[in-house]
Design an enzyme around this catalytic site. Structure first.
Site, PDB file in Angstrom:
ATOM      1  N   SER A  20       0.187  -5.436  -0.183  1.00 24.95           N
ATOM      2  CA  SER A  20       0.130  -4.561  -1.242  1.00 24.95           C
ATOM      3  C   SER A  20      -1.383  -4.452  -1.655  1.00 24.95           C
ATOM      4  O   SER A  20      -2.169  -5.680  -1.228  1.00 24.95           O
ATOM      5  CB  SER A  20       0.622  -5.201  -2.580  1.00 24.95           C
ATOM      6  N   TYR A  80       1.919 -12.334  -8.057  1.00 23.89           N
ATOM      7  CA  TYR A  80       2.235 -11.379  -7.349  1.00 23.89           C
ATOM      8  C   TYR A  80       1.061 -10.908  -6.190  1.00 23.89           C
ATOM      9  O   TYR A  80       1.277 -11.185  -4.923  1.00 23.89           O
ATOM     10  CB  TYR A  80       2.777 -10.042  -7.620  1.00 23.89           C
TER      11      TYR A  80
END
Length: 274
Positions: free
Chosen positions: A158, A169
């Protein structure tokens, strides 16, 4: 700007490369929805035999739909497993048999909040969700690929390694980038490529299985909105991408067309380099 919504159909890619995956067995994780579903559908439509893995039994219906749309002998078979555990990943490897490509797509932000607002339990849950499935699946499938002297692993990272309100995350996806670089270095002498894409914000139909609770408080809605705004602002194209704009580079890296690409993380965020 509010969170984008899309009618982008993961089972209807606008473009396919007929026959590109003929004769290939490909494991795609997180295949019940979103990017994973779009990747699985495209590979099957390009002649591949997909093993679609998800912890939800929804993957069974999805694979049946994909098989009905597949071309050139392609098909999709479902497997259910919890890939946050080594036992789940090992069971998938045992049941999948010999595979040519592994696409590690499981992951995703569960909560949106400043780091000081995360509880220790939430931090651990984010790491289990977005780092361990890739770590375990690489470990489970690598020995057979090394023994065969061939194979490709495509990890899905990501651009949110540089993003607001999701530090755990971001840490997980930074770990996925590190896995990609280090494992490529180890695996290249054995004929195994390890690569990754780093998606940016992506439009998708409403999730059938929620990652976490929807933002409820005023603060939670504001924190989520800050993620949306920062994602768009960081993109040179000033928009979210589509499922098929994410699936296409994953499928390219998974194919023999990318045979001279190894150890790289390709940003797919409309110009956001992460």
């Amino acid at each position: 700007m509010s969170a984008p919504v899309s009618s982008d159909d993961p089972l209807s890619p606008p473009l396919v490369s007929p026959g590109r995956f003929c004769g290939s067995r490909v494991v795609v994780t997180g295949a019940a929805q979103g990017i994973g579903m779009a990747v699985a559908a495209r590979i099957a439509m390009e002649g591949g035999h997909v093993i679609g893995v998800d912890r939800s039994t929804l993957v069974e219906d999805v694979c049946a739909q994909i098989s009905s749309l597949a071309h050139d002998g392609g098909r999709a078979d479902p497997l259910t497993a919890d890939l946050e555990t080594w036992e789940g990943a090992e069971a998938v490897a045992d049941r999948s048999g010999t595979v040519d490509v592994l696409v590690n797509n499981v992951g995703g932000t569960i909560w949106a909040r400043p780091y000081s607002e995360y509880s220790p339990e939430q931090i651990e849950a984010e790491i289990r969700r977005s780092l361990f499935p890739t770590l375990w699946m690489c470990r489970a499938f690598l020995p057979a690929m090394v023994a065969a002297g061939a194979g490709t692993i495509v990890n899905v990272s990501s651009v949110a390694t540089r993003g607001v309100n999701r530090v755990p995350y971001a840490a997980s996806k930074g770990g996925v980038n590190a896995i990609t670089a280090a494992l490529a270095l180890e695996s290249a002498p054995h004929g195994v490529r390890v690569v990754a894409t780093a998606p940016g914000g992506t439009l998708a139909p409403e999730r059938k299985i929620a990652r976490g609770g929807a933002p409820e408080s005023k603060a939670e809605r504001r924190w989520y909105q800050e993620i949306v705004d920062q994602t768009v602002d960081s993109s040179l194209l000033k928009r979210y991408g589509t499922l098929h704009e994410q699936a296409a580079p994953i499928c390219f890296l998974a194919s023999s067309e990318a045979s001279y690409i190894d150890g790289s993380v390709l940003p797919v965020g409309g110009g956001d380099q992460g």
